[in-house]
Design an enzyme around this catalytic site. Structure first.
Site, PDB file in Angstrom:
ATOM      1  N   HIS A  79     -52.595 -52.647  26.247  1.00 16.93           N
ATOM      2  CA  HIS A  79     -52.860 -53.969  26.242  1.00 16.93           C
ATOM      3  C   HIS A  79     -52.850 -54.983  24.874  1.00 16.93           C
ATOM      4  O   HIS A  79     -52.915 -55.932  25.214  1.00 16.93           O
ATOM      5  CB  HIS A  79     -54.385 -53.981  26.895  1.00 16.93           C
ATOM      6  CG  HIS A  79     -54.688 -53.326  28.115  1.00 16.93           C
ATOM      7  ND1 HIS A  79     -55.328 -52.024  27.835  1.00 16.93           N
ATOM      8  CD2 HIS A  79     -54.346 -53.508  29.197  1.00 16.93           C
ATOM      9  CE1 HIS A  79     -55.367 -51.589  28.980  1.00 16.93           C
ATOM     10  NE2 HIS A  79     -54.854 -52.261  30.145  1.00 16.93           N
ATOM     11  N   GLU A 131     -56.154 -57.597  26.969  1.00 19.63           N
ATOM     12  CA  GLU A 131     -54.714 -58.308  26.501  1.00 19.63           C
ATOM     13  C   GLU A 131     -55.011 -59.662  25.929  1.00 19.63           C
ATOM     14  O   GLU A 131     -54.625 -59.931  25.009  1.00 19.63           O
ATOM     15  CB  GLU A 131     -54.153 -58.433  27.747  1.00 19.63           C
ATOM     16  CG  GLU A 131     -52.687 -58.991  27.259  1.00 19.63           C
ATOM     17  CD  GLU A 131     -51.597 -59.200  28.559  1.00 19.63           C
ATOM     18  OE1 GLU A 131     -50.729 -60.334  28.250  1.00 19.63           O
ATOM     19  OE2 GLU A 131     -51.728 -58.503  29.444  1.00 19.63           O
ATOM     20  N   THR A 170     -50.016 -61.410  30.492  1.00 21.64           N
ATOM     21  CA  THR A 170     -48.672 -61.115  31.515  1.00 21.64           C
ATOM     22  C   THR A 170     -49.074 -60.380  32.621  1.00 21.64           C
ATOM     23  O   THR A 170     -48.160 -60.216  33.703  1.00 21.64           O
ATOM     24  CB  THR A 170     -48.216 -59.803  30.441  1.00 21.64           C
ATOM     25  OG1 THR A 170     -48.967 -58.780  30.511  1.00 21.64           O
ATOM     26  CG2 THR A 170     -47.821 -60.195  29.068  1.00 21.64           C
ATOM     27  N   SER A 229     -56.252 -55.886  35.819  1.00 17.12           N
ATOM     28  CA  SER A 229     -55.974 -57.153  36.172  1.00 17.12           C
ATOM     29  C   SER A 229     -54.969 -57.101  37.456  1.00 17.12           C
ATOM     30  O   SER A 229     -54.891 -57.958  38.329  1.00 17.12           O
ATOM     31  CB  SER A 229     -55.442 -58.148  34.803  1.00 17.12           C
ATOM     32  OG  SER A 229     -55.191 -59.450  35.259  1.00 17.12           O
ATOM     33  N   ASN A 230     -53.928 -56.778  36.900  1.00 16.11           N
ATOM     34  CA  ASN A 230     -52.628 -56.762  38.029  1.00 16.11           C
ATOM     35  C   ASN A 230     -52.900 -56.180  39.265  1.00 16.11           C
ATOM     36  O   ASN A 230     -52.502 -56.450  40.301  1.00 16.11           O
ATOM     37  CB  ASN A 230     -51.465 -56.045  37.265  1.00 16.11           C
ATOM     38  CG  ASN A 230     -51.486 -54.409  37.250  1.00 16.11           C
ATOM     39  OD1 ASN A 230     -50.953 -54.018  38.327  1.00 16.11           O
ATOM     40  ND2 ASN A 230     -51.680 -53.927  36.148  1.00 16.11           N
TER      41      ASN A 230
END
Length: 314
Positions: A79, A131, A170, A229-230
């Site tokens: 991250h 991140e 990202t 997160s993703n």
């Protein structure tokens, strides 16, 4: 007893991305080269199965550098970290390996460049995510303003509205980020954005794959960690695309199969830090409850790979 039929619609691409692959390989290669233990600051990627697997091989995960003994190598997570972390490692004479995803590093360099040009920076991201902390830590404190939503973008009041730039985390929802950027560009027409989208290819591809399958499934299951997160964005994307029963699971044993009674099509994907073995585990578990047929829907092929740090190649 005859099992009810179930078509499992596998979204592709899914699971590990190139940055996650690289980060895991860095830890494994460091253990092979230097011997155990190798210390890792924070979870190398957000997946408990991966972390536990690396622990079994000799990795020791810590929250801060102060927990790392002198004389042993330390790895920084995929991250990314604030500049203060490698500076502190160097001050102690610690040998470190940076497993930051190169696509996150790209955003770090953008932040540095904007700051060097005297631009105030707006970062689109989630407060407290590693991140975001790492990216904001590439420039002096106060140089970056964080916005998390379109409402935040409507309310933000930069000191220099005609000298602005934006960057993004990202792993955001592509659609949510686009909505926030639209607000910023409307309010601040001269704002400078990245030459190439900061949201990484893997996040974009996995969201596109879920968009393709969601409306044709009775439920969508995202395999991933609650702090990923993703993975959480994939659940939101599935729900937004018309699949009301969209859920996040870490491992097969936690699945409430009774809640899926009566469905005939189950979409499955995995976040970028979830290994394929966990997808296979869920499919095997489904076979105990349904007569399973597999259908794979691929939206693109991924061929990106990242090199290991030079000190592991020497």
């Amino acid at each position: 007893m005859t099992l009810p039929p179930l078509t499992i619609v596998l979204a592709s691409p899914r699971g590990f991305c190139a940055g996650v692959d690289r980060a895991i390989l860095i830890v494994e290669a460091a253990i092979a080269k230097y011997g155990a233990p190798v210390y890792v600051r924070h979870e190398i990627v957000h997946n408990r199965f991966v972390v536990d697997s690396l622990k079994a091989k000799g990795a020791v995960f810590v929250d801060e550098l102060s927990e790392v003994p002198d004389g042993v190598p330390v790895v920084f997570s995929a991250h990314g970290v604030p500049k203060s972390v490698p500076t502190a490692a160097e001050a102690r004479g610690l040998s470190y390996l940076d497993a930051t995803c190169p696509l996150v590093t790209k955003v770090h360099r953008e932040a540095e460049a904007h700051h060097a040009f005297g631009r105030q920076i707006i970062m689109i991201g989630h407060k407290g995510h590693p991140e975001v902390i790492g990216t904001m830590g590439q420039v002096p404190e106060g140089a970056v303003m964080l916005v998390e939503s379109a409402a935040d973008a409507e309310a933000v009041q930069p000191a220099h509205p005609d000298h602005l730039a934006y960057i993004t985390q990202t792993t955001l929802s592509v659609d949510d980020a686009a909505a926030i950027v639209a607000v910023l560009t409307r309010r601040f027409p001269s704002i400078v954005g990245p030459k190439k989208d900061d949201i990484c290819y893997a996040t974009t591809n996995r969201q596109n794959a879920v968009k393709t399958i969601a409306a044709r499934c009775d439920a969508v299951m995202v395999i991933g960690a609650p702090n990923s997160s993703n993975s959480k964005r994939l659940v939101e994307v599935a729900a937004r695309e018309g699949c009301a029963k969209s859920l996040l699971v870490q491992r097969a044993p936690e699945i409430d199969w009774a809640s899926l009674a009566g469905i005939s099509r189950l979409g499955i994907t995995a976040g970028a830090s979830a290994p394929e073995v966990l997808v296979e585990e869920v499919i095997d578990a489904a076979r105990a409850h349904f007569a399973v047929t597999i259908e794979e829907v691929k939206v693109t092929d991924e061929t990106i790979a990242f090199k290991l740090p030079q000190q592991l190649l020497d």
